[in-house]
Design a protein around this motif. Sequence first.
Motif, PDB file in Angstrom:
ATOM      1  N   UNK A 188       2.863 -53.527   0.939  1.00 53.18           N
ATOM      2  CA  UNK A 188       3.889 -54.097   1.804  1.00 53.18           C
ATOM      3  C   UNK A 188       4.539 -52.971   2.606  1.00 53.18           C
ATOM      4  N   UNK A 189       5.154 -53.340   3.691  1.00 51.48           N
ATOM      5  CA  UNK A 189       5.944 -52.378   4.445  1.00 51.48           C
ATOM      6  C   UNK A 189       7.243 -52.104   3.700  1.00 51.48           C
ATOM      7  N   UNK A 190       7.794 -50.932   3.894  1.00 50.61           N
ATOM      8  CA  UNK A 190       9.167 -50.673   3.459  1.00 50.61           C
ATOM      9  C   UNK A 190      10.054 -51.180   4.585  1.00 50.61           C
ATOM     10  N   UNK A 191      10.771 -52.242   4.310  1.00 46.37           N
ATOM     11  CA  UNK A 191      11.509 -52.966   5.344  1.00 46.37           C
ATOM     12  C   UNK A 191      12.897 -53.334   4.845  1.00 46.37           C
ATOM     13  N   UNK A 192      13.687 -53.865   5.762  1.00 45.57           N
ATOM     14  CA  UNK A 192      15.065 -54.259   5.445  1.00 45.57           C
ATOM     15  C   UNK A 192      15.337 -55.628   6.067  1.00 45.57           C
ATOM     16  N   UNK A 193      16.037 -56.479   5.322  1.00 44.90           N
ATOM     17  CA  UNK A 193      16.429 -57.792   5.846  1.00 44.90           C
ATOM     18  C   UNK A 193      17.891 -57.750   6.275  1.00 44.90           C
ATOM     19  N   UNK A 194      18.154 -58.228   7.475  1.00 47.63           N
ATOM     20  CA  UNK A 194      19.524 -58.312   8.000  1.00 47.63           C
ATOM     21  C   UNK A 194      19.726 -59.706   8.579  1.00 47.63           C
ATOM     22  N   UNK A 195      20.540 -60.492   7.914  1.00 43.37           N
ATOM     23  CA  UNK A 195      20.806 -61.862   8.354  1.00 43.37           C
ATOM     24  C   UNK A 195      22.269 -61.942   8.752  1.00 43.37           C
ATOM     25  N   UNK A 196      22.534 -62.375   9.986  1.00 41.46           N
ATOM     26  CA  UNK A 196      23.899 -62.364  10.506  1.00 41.46           C
ATOM     27  C   UNK A 196      24.862 -63.192   9.690  1.00 41.46           C
ATOM     28  N   UNK A 197      24.436 -64.377   9.287  1.00 41.57           N
ATOM     29  CA  UNK A 197      25.230 -65.252   8.416  1.00 41.57           C
ATOM     30  C   UNK A 197      24.310 -65.762   7.329  1.00 41.57           C
ATOM     31  N   UNK A 198      24.732 -65.680   6.092  1.00 43.95           N
ATOM     32  CA  UNK A 198      23.852 -65.966   4.963  1.00 43.95           C
ATOM     33  C   UNK A 198      23.695 -67.449   4.654  1.00 43.95           C
ATOM     34  N   UNK A 199      24.361 -68.308   5.395  1.00 45.85           N
ATOM     35  CA  UNK A 199      24.215 -69.744   5.135  1.00 45.85           C
ATOM     36  C   UNK A 199      24.158 -70.497   6.443  1.00 45.85           C
ATOM     37  N   UNK A 200      23.516 -71.635   6.391  1.00 42.95           N
ATOM     38  CA  UNK A 200      23.506 -72.571   7.501  1.00 42.95           C
ATOM     39  C   UNK A 200      23.523 -73.967   6.907  1.00 42.95           C
ATOM     40  N   UNK A 201      24.568 -74.718   7.188  1.00 43.01           N
ATOM     41  CA  UNK A 201      24.701 -76.041   6.595  1.00 43.01           C
ATOM     42  C   UNK A 201      24.711 -75.983   5.079  1.00 43.01           C
TER      43      UNK A 201
END
Length: 405
Positions: A268-281
Amino acid sequence: MNGNVLISGASIAGPALAYWLGRHGFNPTVVELAPTLRKGGHAVDFRGETHLTVLERMGLLPELRRIQTGGSPMRFVDEAGRTLLHLPAEFAGGEIEVLREDLARVLYERSLPHTEYIFGDSITGLAETASGVRVAFRSGASRDFDLVIGADGLHSNVRRLAFGPEQDYVSHLGYYAAAWQLPGGGYPGPAKGSVGHNAPGRLASAGADHRDPAQAGAFFVFAAPELSYDRHEPEQQKKLIADAFRGLGWEVPRLLASLEQAPDLYFDSISRADVGTWSTGRVCLVGDAACGATIGGMGTGTAMVAAYVLAGELALARGEHRTAFTRYESRLRKYAKGCQAGGGRAGRFLAPATATGLRLRNTLLSRPLFLNGMLKLGERVSSTMALPDYPGDPGRVGDEGRGLQ
């Protein structure tokens, strides 16, 4: 209200969240694509007061201390096998280090009395309604749940379905990592820990199995721009690894030869997750799906903390998800981002891009004062959050199971 909660992912964050939701009186269901609990994986660690407090509140500390590995020392060598740098067990192993599969098993067993587990299936569709979420499964079944939680890692399926394509949220950090099991015998290292050899932008290492020193695994890291390959085609991935390490000395040719027969390959790639808002509905993310890094981001400890906080906020809000999801993210985001930052340094630490960078790493970490400073920094980063108290926490007599009353 909102008592039936579907969780995607049965690794760490999912079962931990299911445990706390069950304790607070919710009805969690966990769906996992794998047919059983996943085996293998590297050791994971906990360090600092925040991590240990969560384990203590779950009642896990005695059991994890009983099954801990004792840490994983790391040795870096030149082509002739001469030691250039030795890192003690606590550098990578924190205060408690356990095998990922052991931790997953313990969390599964703790959560099982109050949790429905569905193995060998996955979510294929999410349709929010006025009162819940209609969930379609790969098996062809469909069910209604009040809430859906994505605890399914950096390549989260729930995040893709509810938030959008992975490329919108996951950033490549310039490196790839691979791991596979070595055939028994002839392991070129100590009975405990790992030994590795660097060239600029590359690390080839092997580590003894914590249970059986006669068994071992390889772990390779190399720098590369984002590559195009099929995640489900191991032969493509093996070629990428072989091409990246062709021409290196030490034990690299023998380790690459073992790759040809490796039945299971992690790549796998060494990567990072960045989510602006952790919930939707009615959908929310937890652990690496929300704010993860492939290596070095304290993802396991953060996932355990996040599961505790999310379940606690849902209990405190009596299942009202809008309030709970907002409070959960508000409490956790700064802490999780601080821990995640280590993921951006992992590749550069393991495989510095230049010969000068390699010499600098080896020189600095050979100095006890610098090494101790790095160890203390890791403890400080993981301990920057004071855990809140929630209904059902140890010490709150009579609160257990009151989350939905």
